[in-house]
Design a protein around this motif. Structure first.
Motif, PDB file in Angstrom:
ATOM      1  N   ARG A 161       0.818  -1.220   0.000  1.00  0.00           N
ATOM      2  CA  ARG A 161       0.000   0.000   0.000  1.00  0.00           C
ATOM      3  C   ARG A 161       0.847   1.262   0.000  1.00  0.00           C
ATOM      4  O   ARG A 161       0.318   2.368  -0.146  1.00  0.00           O
ATOM      5  CB  ARG A 161      -0.914   0.017   1.233  1.00  0.00           C
ATOM      6  N   GLY A 162       2.142   1.091   0.215  1.00  0.00           N
ATOM      7  CA  GLY A 162       3.016   2.255   0.233  1.00  0.00           C
ATOM      8  C   GLY A 162       3.062   2.984   1.552  1.00  0.00           C
ATOM      9  O   GLY A 162       3.659   4.056   1.655  1.00  0.00           O
ATOM     10  N   GLY A 163       2.460   2.400   2.575  1.00  0.00           N
ATOM     11  CA  GLY A 163       2.385   3.103   3.839  1.00  0.00           C
ATOM     12  C   GLY A 163       3.629   3.009   4.687  1.00  0.00           C
ATOM     13  O   GLY A 163       3.838   3.826   5.590  1.00  0.00           O
ATOM     14  N   SER A 164       4.475   2.025   4.432  1.00  0.00           N
ATOM     15  CA  SER A 164       5.690   1.843   5.233  1.00  0.00           C
ATOM     16  C   SER A 164       6.872   1.578   4.329  1.00  0.00           C
ATOM     17  O   SER A 164       6.742   0.947   3.278  1.00  0.00           O
ATOM     18  CB  SER A 164       5.525   0.660   6.193  1.00  0.00           C
ATOM     19  N   THR A 165       8.023   2.065   4.772  1.00  0.00           N
ATOM     20  CA  THR A 165       9.261   1.872   4.016  1.00  0.00           C
ATOM     21  C   THR A 165      10.403   1.550   4.970  1.00  0.00           C
ATOM     22  O   THR A 165      10.353   1.890   6.164  1.00  0.00           O
ATOM     23  CB  THR A 165       9.638   3.140   3.222  1.00  0.00           C
ATOM     24  N   ILE A 166      11.435   0.910   4.449  1.00  0.00           N
ATOM     25  CA  ILE A 166      12.675   0.695   5.189  1.00  0.00           C
ATOM     26  C   ILE A 166      13.838   0.912   4.231  1.00  0.00           C
ATOM     27  O   ILE A 166      13.686   0.755   3.012  1.00  0.00           O
ATOM     28  CB  ILE A 166      12.790  -0.713   5.822  1.00  0.00           C
ATOM     29  N   TYR A 167      14.976   1.256   4.801  1.00  0.00           N
ATOM     30  CA  TYR A 167      16.167   1.541   4.002  1.00  0.00           C
ATOM     31  C   TYR A 167      17.398   0.891   4.631  1.00  0.00           C
ATOM     32  O   TYR A 167      17.479   0.729   5.849  1.00  0.00           O
ATOM     33  CB  TYR A 167      16.402   3.061   3.934  1.00  0.00           C
ATOM     34  N   ALA A 168      18.348   0.595   3.794  1.00  0.00           N
ATOM     35  CA  ALA A 168      19.660   0.227   4.298  1.00  0.00           C
ATOM     36  C   ALA A 168      20.261   1.463   4.971  1.00  0.00           C
ATOM     37  O   ALA A 168      19.979   2.594   4.569  1.00  0.00           O
ATOM     38  CB  ALA A 168      20.555  -0.251   3.162  1.00  0.00           C
ATOM     39  N   ASP A 169      21.067   1.236   5.979  1.00  0.00           N
ATOM     40  CA  ASP A 169      21.580   2.357   6.777  1.00  0.00           C
ATOM     41  C   ASP A 169      22.297   3.399   5.934  1.00  0.00           C
ATOM     42  O   ASP A 169      22.142   4.612   6.156  1.00  0.00           O
ATOM     43  CB  ASP A 169      22.518   1.825   7.863  1.00  0.00           C
ATOM     44  N   SER A 170      23.074   2.962   4.963  1.00  0.00           N
ATOM     45  CA  SER A 170      23.872   3.916   4.181  1.00  0.00           C
ATOM     46  C   SER A 170      23.026   4.743   3.212  1.00  0.00           C
ATOM     47  O   SER A 170      23.510   5.727   2.655  1.00  0.00           O
ATOM     48  CB  SER A 170      24.967   3.181   3.416  1.00  0.00           C
ATOM     49  N   MET A 171      21.767   4.368   3.014  1.00  0.00           N
ATOM     50  CA  MET A 171      20.875   5.084   2.110  1.00  0.00           C
ATOM     51  C   MET A 171      19.889   5.993   2.834  1.00  0.00           C
ATOM     52  O   MET A 171      19.252   6.829   2.209  1.00  0.00           O
ATOM     53  CB  MET A 171      20.072   4.107   1.248  1.00  0.00           C
ATOM     54  N   LYS A 172      19.778   5.818   4.128  1.00  0.00           N
ATOM     55  CA  LYS A 172      18.825   6.624   4.879  1.00  0.00           C
ATOM     56  C   LYS A 172      19.129   8.108   4.730  1.00  0.00           C
ATOM     57  O   LYS A 172      20.276   8.540   4.860  1.00  0.00           O
ATOM     58  CB  LYS A 172      18.865   6.243   6.364  1.00  0.00           C
ATOM     59  N   GLY A 173      18.084   8.870   4.452  1.00  0.00           N
ATOM     60  CA  GLY A 173      18.247  10.305   4.293  1.00  0.00           C
ATOM     61  C   GLY A 173      18.694  10.730   2.915  1.00  0.00           C
ATOM     62  O   GLY A 173      18.653  11.920   2.585  1.00  0.00           O
ATOM     63  N   ARG A 174      19.140   9.786   2.092  1.00  0.00           N
ATOM     64  CA  ARG A 174      19.582  10.128   0.736  1.00  0.00           C
ATOM     65  C   ARG A 174      18.653   9.559  -0.328  1.00  0.00           C
ATOM     66  O   ARG A 174      18.441  10.184  -1.366  1.00  0.00           O
ATOM     67  CB  ARG A 174      21.001   9.597   0.480  1.00  0.00           C
ATOM     68  N   PHE A 175      18.128   8.358  -0.080  1.00  0.00           N
ATOM     69  CA  PHE A 175      17.273   7.676  -1.045  1.00  0.00           C
ATOM     70  C   PHE A 175      15.830   7.664  -0.538  1.00  0.00           C
ATOM     71  O   PHE A 175      15.588   7.577   0.664  1.00  0.00           O
ATOM     72  CB  PHE A 175      17.727   6.235  -1.237  1.00  0.00           C
ATOM     73  N   THR A 176      14.899   7.717  -1.488  1.00  0.00           N
ATOM     74  CA  THR A 176      13.480   7.634  -1.145  1.00  0.00           C
ATOM     75  C   THR A 176      12.794   6.681  -2.107  1.00  0.00           C
ATOM     76  O   THR A 176      12.841   6.884  -3.325  1.00  0.00           O
ATOM     77  CB  THR A 176      12.797   9.006  -1.226  1.00  0.00           C
ATOM     78  N   ILE A 177      12.156   5.650  -1.545  1.00  0.00           N
ATOM     79  CA  ILE A 177      11.407   4.709  -2.362  1.00  0.00           C
ATOM     80  C   ILE A 177       9.948   5.135  -2.382  1.00  0.00           C
ATOM     81  O   ILE A 177       9.419   5.654  -1.382  1.00  0.00           O
ATOM     82  CB  ILE A 177      11.557   3.266  -1.820  1.00  0.00           C
ATOM     83  N   SER A 178       9.299   4.906  -3.504  1.00  0.00           N
ATOM     84  CA  SER A 178       7.896   5.283  -3.627  1.00  0.00           C
ATOM     85  C   SER A 178       7.213   4.318  -4.592  1.00  0.00           C
ATOM     86  O   SER A 178       7.874   3.513  -5.258  1.00  0.00           O
ATOM     87  CB  SER A 178       7.775   6.718  -4.152  1.00  0.00           C
ATOM     88  N   ARG A 179       5.897   4.404  -4.664  1.00  0.00           N
ATOM     89  CA  ARG A 179       5.152   3.601  -5.625  1.00  0.00           C
ATOM     90  C   ARG A 179       3.857   4.305  -5.980  1.00  0.00           C
ATOM     91  O   ARG A 179       3.319   5.082  -5.171  1.00  0.00           O
ATOM     92  CB  ARG A 179       4.878   2.198  -5.085  1.00  0.00           C
ATOM     93  N   ASP A 180       3.388   4.028  -7.171  1.00  0.00           N
ATOM     94  CA  ASP A 180       2.105   4.541  -7.634  1.00  0.00           C
ATOM     95  C   ASP A 180       1.348   3.351  -8.197  1.00  0.00           C
ATOM     96  O   ASP A 180       1.576   2.936  -9.336  1.00  0.00           O
ATOM     97  CB  ASP A 180       2.316   5.619  -8.699  1.00  0.00           C
ATOM     98  N   ASN A 181       0.468   2.774  -7.403  1.00  0.00           N
ATOM     99  CA  ASN A 181      -0.238   1.564  -7.825  1.00  0.00           C
ATOM    100  C   ASN A 181      -1.176   1.825  -8.995  1.00  0.00           C
ATOM    101  O   ASN A 181      -1.449   0.922  -9.783  1.00  0.00           O
ATOM    102  CB  ASN A 181      -0.991   0.959  -6.645  1.00  0.00           C
ATOM    103  N   ALA A 182      -1.664   3.024  -9.115  1.00  0.00           N
ATOM    104  CA  ALA A 182      -2.541   3.349 -10.240  1.00  0.00           C
ATOM    105  C   ALA A 182      -1.786   3.306 -11.569  1.00  0.00           C
ATOM    106  O   ALA A 182      -2.368   3.027 -12.614  1.00  0.00           O
ATOM    107  CB  ALA A 182      -3.161   4.724 -10.035  1.00  0.00           C
ATOM    108  N   LYS A 183      -0.495   3.587 -11.501  1.00  0.00           N
ATOM    109  CA  LYS A 183       0.335   3.598 -12.715  1.00  0.00           C
ATOM    110  C   LYS A 183       1.226   2.358 -12.822  1.00  0.00           C
ATOM    111  O   LYS A 183       2.011   2.238 -13.757  1.00  0.00           O
ATOM    112  CB  LYS A 183       1.213   4.853 -12.741  1.00  0.00           C
ATOM    113  N   ASN A 184       1.112   1.457 -11.865  1.00  0.00           N
ATOM    114  CA  ASN A 184       1.951   0.246 -11.848  1.00  0.00           C
ATOM    115  C   ASN A 184       3.434   0.572 -11.893  1.00  0.00           C
ATOM    116  O   ASN A 184       4.207  -0.036 -12.643  1.00  0.00           O
ATOM    117  CB  ASN A 184       1.595  -0.679 -13.018  1.00  0.00           C
ATOM    118  N   THR A 185       3.840   1.540 -11.108  1.00  0.00           N
ATOM    119  CA  THR A 185       5.246   1.911 -11.095  1.00  0.00           C
ATOM    120  C   THR A 185       5.769   2.038  -9.668  1.00  0.00           C
ATOM    121  O   THR A 185       5.015   2.301  -8.731  1.00  0.00           O
ATOM    122  CB  THR A 185       5.492   3.247 -11.811  1.00  0.00           C
TER     123      THR A 185
END
Length: 125
Positions: free
Chosen positions: A54-78
């Motif tokens: 649903r996109g409500g929760s995310t986790i990151y590897a420690d070295s990516m925290k604060g630099r990378f952002t994961i997201s999704r758009d289920n309506a667009k399948n991306t």
């Protein structure tokens, strides 16, 4: 089943940004947990980030925290991965992955049944 195709990789200078995209086929994409992994030459594939179906929760590897952002758009399948403040050590092939059996989030590559072909990211110093 779902098929995944990554795009958006390229060459960028250190400190720059890139946005990766993962296009998924299949009508049931919205029920798949998604993740990004990466693999540098001579190294094992490692976890980058994951997002619930649903996109409500995310986790990151420690070295990516604060630099990378994961997201999704289920309506667009991306799914996407915004990468900022890139470093030379971020150079790798980046893969998106999906699985419909994961309940929540997982950092384990073995938990993901479906993988894209990967997109190369090269960060120059």
């Amino acid at each position: 089943q779902v098929q995944l195709v990554e795009s958006g990789g390229g060459l960028v200078q250190a400190g720059g940004s890139l946005r990766l995209s993962c296009a998924a086929s299949g009508r049931t994409f919205s029920v798949y947990a998604m993740a990004w992994f990466r693999q540098a030459p001579g190294k094992e594939r490692e976890f980058v980030a994951a997002i619930t179906w649903r996109g409500g929760s995310t986790i990151y590897a420690d070295s990516m925290k604060g630099r990378f952002t994961i997201s999704r758009d289920n309506a667009k399948n991306t799914a996407g991965l915004q990468m900022n403040s890139l470093r030379p050590e971020d150079t790798a092939v980046y893969y998106c992955a999906a699985d419909r059996t994961i309940r929540g989030l997982s950092r384990e590559r073995g938990m993901y049944a479906y993988w894209g072909q990967g997109t190369q990211v090269t960060v120059s110093s």
